[in-house]
Design an enzyme around this catalytic site. Structure first.
Site, PDB file in Angstrom:
ATOM      1  N   MET A   1     -30.663 -21.806  -2.034  1.00 32.97           N
ATOM      2  CA  MET A   1     -29.430 -21.976  -2.801  1.00 32.97           C
ATOM      3  C   MET A   1     -29.729 -21.958  -4.290  1.00 32.97           C
ATOM      4  SD  MET A   1     -26.495 -23.662  -0.865  1.00 32.97           S
ATOM      5  CE  MET A   1     -26.665 -25.430  -0.919  1.00 32.97           C
ATOM      6  N   CYS A   2     -29.752 -23.067  -4.959  1.00 34.04           N
ATOM      7  CA  CYS A   2     -29.811 -23.215  -6.418  1.00 34.04           C
ATOM      8  C   CYS A   2     -28.391 -23.067  -6.976  1.00 34.04           C
ATOM      9  CB  CYS A   2     -30.692 -22.218  -7.147  1.00 34.04           C
ATOM     10  SG  CYS A   2     -32.446 -22.360  -6.756  1.00 34.04           S
ATOM     11  N   GLY A   3     -28.134 -23.801  -8.040  1.00 35.62           N
ATOM     12  CA  GLY A   3     -26.860 -23.682  -8.730  1.00 35.62           C
ATOM     13  C   GLY A   3     -27.112 -23.291 -10.166  1.00 35.62           C
ATOM     14  N   ARG A  32     -26.190 -27.983  -4.675  1.00 38.33           N
ATOM     15  CA  ARG A  32     -26.828 -26.686  -4.425  1.00 38.33           C
ATOM     16  C   ARG A  32     -28.338 -26.736  -4.650  1.00 38.33           C
ATOM     17  NH1 ARG A  32     -23.524 -22.390  -3.695  1.00 38.33           N
ATOM     18  NH2 ARG A  32     -25.354 -21.087  -3.989  1.00 38.33           N
TER      19      ARG A  32
END
Lengths: 294, 225
Positions: A1-3, A32
């Protein structure tokens, strides 16, 4: 994910609120990625002055030593937790940087006329509080909260990555040709701090720009030079850009009003911005370079 | 009419109330969704749900009987694996809208991003704008009507779904071909447009579907398998 988030202000009246707006955007993206977080803020350049953001795992000893080591350069050191911002005469950037890197465990996070980068292991809310990001003014900035996939959870493995003056990059995705590219760039003399794929993407763009390409052109080059999944938000002194790979699995939302342009991994990141109710909101096209500058 | 303000109430309170509605044809209003995930998922009984703003991931997923209207845009996975009922989004939808949908009607008044209707299994989708690349990939049954354009590789490896596009198609995927529009197809488009409440002339659409060369075993090619 990662945001990932980005905010570019067109309305200068909002500049005192940049840090607060960007912080709120990043905090909404916490779920995230819980591993580490970072923010790059572009403040107003001061004539003849440059700034370097450094980080140390031993700030209590390293930062006083840093101030002492830089006294002869007429440079000021302002410590903020594990980071410090060095203000200096622009022509002396290279020698001040070398002197700073020689002190203790100090690592350079960013260098340039406008950018300051703060990043640490931990949740966005903690990182934002630790560095007092909400109080920072600026014209534009990017932020990232990380779910680590490609390399260790460390301060240096956190985003944004900065590999050139006033440049930075945040990345959601994973590259598949970063090891080859790193080997090629190492042969050309590029230095790397981590095993991270996103650092390779940042260095790739820096190398293209060093070869005379504009940021927009360098992003075009990335479509053929980089293989893998990515949504990038990149920062430069004059503005910020967005690029998604041709498959475009990694989410992205852009919004624009007369006052600002904003990027979020999700709409949630944009929901608190002033005037979002009437903003133009859209999903950036795959393999298309978007760039705003002033 | 029950009103759920997601700025004040947790999402689970909304979804639990929807699941417990018991077929009383009630109406629900949802305020301040602010891009929340999983709004109005798994609605099993007939009811009307009006969502007053943009939603995030998976809105209307697995919908069985709800009539859901989103007055804003929708994030990825809109109405994923929808079974029946109706989902209407007034803005745009992100990637894989209507993926694996089995039945009902999904209307996106704006545009849909990539992979719209991927692995479609009987759901009907009407899109007022355009759709992104790899839409209707491996679509098995159901219909898609697109008033705008379609991105790259439309209908790649398609089975028996039928696709109607009014605008241009950037490229067709493997085993997807254009087919003649006959009266029955114009009637089908007219019905779907009417159901979606969108005005357009069915004569302006072109039809795409499977060449049926990819998924049938061909005994003449037995040596090649």
């Amino acid at each position: 994910m990662c945001g990932i988030v980005g905010l570019f202000l067109k309305d200068r009246a909002l500049e005192p609120r940049l840090g607060a707006l960007l912080s709120d955007m990043l905090v909404t993206m916490t779920d995230r990625g819980p591993d580490s977080a970072g923010i790059a803020v572009y403040g107003a350049p001061r004539p003849g002055r440059a700034r370097i953001t450094v980080q140390s795992s031993a700030p209590d000893t390293d930062f006083p030593a840093l101030a002492e080591a830089l006294a002869r350069f007429d440079a000021e050191v302002a410590a903020k937790s594990t980071h410090a911002v060095i203000s200096l005469d622009a022509p002396r950037l290279a020698e001040v940087r070398a002197a700073a890197e020689a002190v203790g465990a100090i690592r350079v996070m960013s260098a340039g006329e406008a950018v300051e980068i703060f990043k640490e292991v931990g949740l966005p809310a903690q990182v934002v509080d630790r560095f007092g990001i909400r109080a920072m003014a600026g014209s534009h900035g990017v932020g990232h909260t990380r779910m680590a996939t490609e390399s260790a959870v460390t301060t240096l493995g956190a985003h944004p990555f900065s590999t050139g003056p006033d440049q930075c990059l945040v990345h959601n995705g994973s590259l598949s040709n970063h090891n080859n590219l790193r080997r090629e760039m190492l042969r050309e003399g590029v230095r790397f701090e981590t095993e991270n794929d996103s650092e390779v993407a940042a260095a790739y763009l820096t190398a293209r720009m060093a070869a005379g390409r504009s940021l927009g052109e360098a992003l075009d080059d990335a479509l053929t030079g980089l293989d893998g999944f990515y949504t990038f938000v990149v920062g430069a002194k004059s503005g910020f850009g967005v690029l998604r790979d041709p498959i475009a699995c990694k989410p992205a939302v852009l919004a624009e009003t007369d006052q600002w342009v904003a990027f979020g991994s999700e709409y949630r990141a944009l929901a608190g911005l002033p005037g979002i109710e009437t903003a133009r909101v859209w999903e950036p096209e795959p393999a298309t370079v978007y760039f705003w500058e002033r | 009419m029950p009103v759920f303000d997601l700025a004040e109430q947790p999402l689970r309170a909304l979804n639990a109330a929807l699941h417990a509605s018991g077929g009383d044809n009630g109406r629900f209003e949802v305020l301040n969704p602010r891009g929340a995930h999983s709004v109005a998922v798994g609605v099993e009984h007939p009811c009307e749900i009006e969502v007053m703003g943009p939603v995030g991931y998976y809105c209307g997923g697995m919908n069985e009987a709800g009539e859901i209207t989103v007055r804003g845009s929708a994030g990825p996975g809109l109405a994923e694996n929808m079974m029946g009922g109706r989902v209407v989004v007034e803005g745009d939808a992100s990637q894989y809208a209507g993926a694996t949908g089995h039945g009902g009607l999904l209307v996106i008044r704006g545009s849909a991003a990539s992979r719209c209707g991927i692995s479609l299994k009987g759901l009907d989708i009407v899109v007022g704008g355009s759709i992104g690349h790899m839409s209707a990939f491996m679509a098995q049954s159901g219909r898609m009507v697109v008033l705008g354009d379609a991105g790259e590789a439309l209908g790649d490896s398609i089975y028996e779904a039928r696709i109607y596009v009014r605008g241009t198609v950037k490229s067709l995927g493997t085993d997807c071909i254009e087919k003649p529009m006959r009266d029955e197809h114009r009637a089908e488009v007219a019905d779907l447009l009417e159901a979606a409440g969108i005005a357009a002339d069915p004569a302006d659409f072109r039809r795409y579907g499977s060449a049926r060369k990819l998924y049938h075993f061909d005994v003449d090619h037995a040596d090649a398998y």
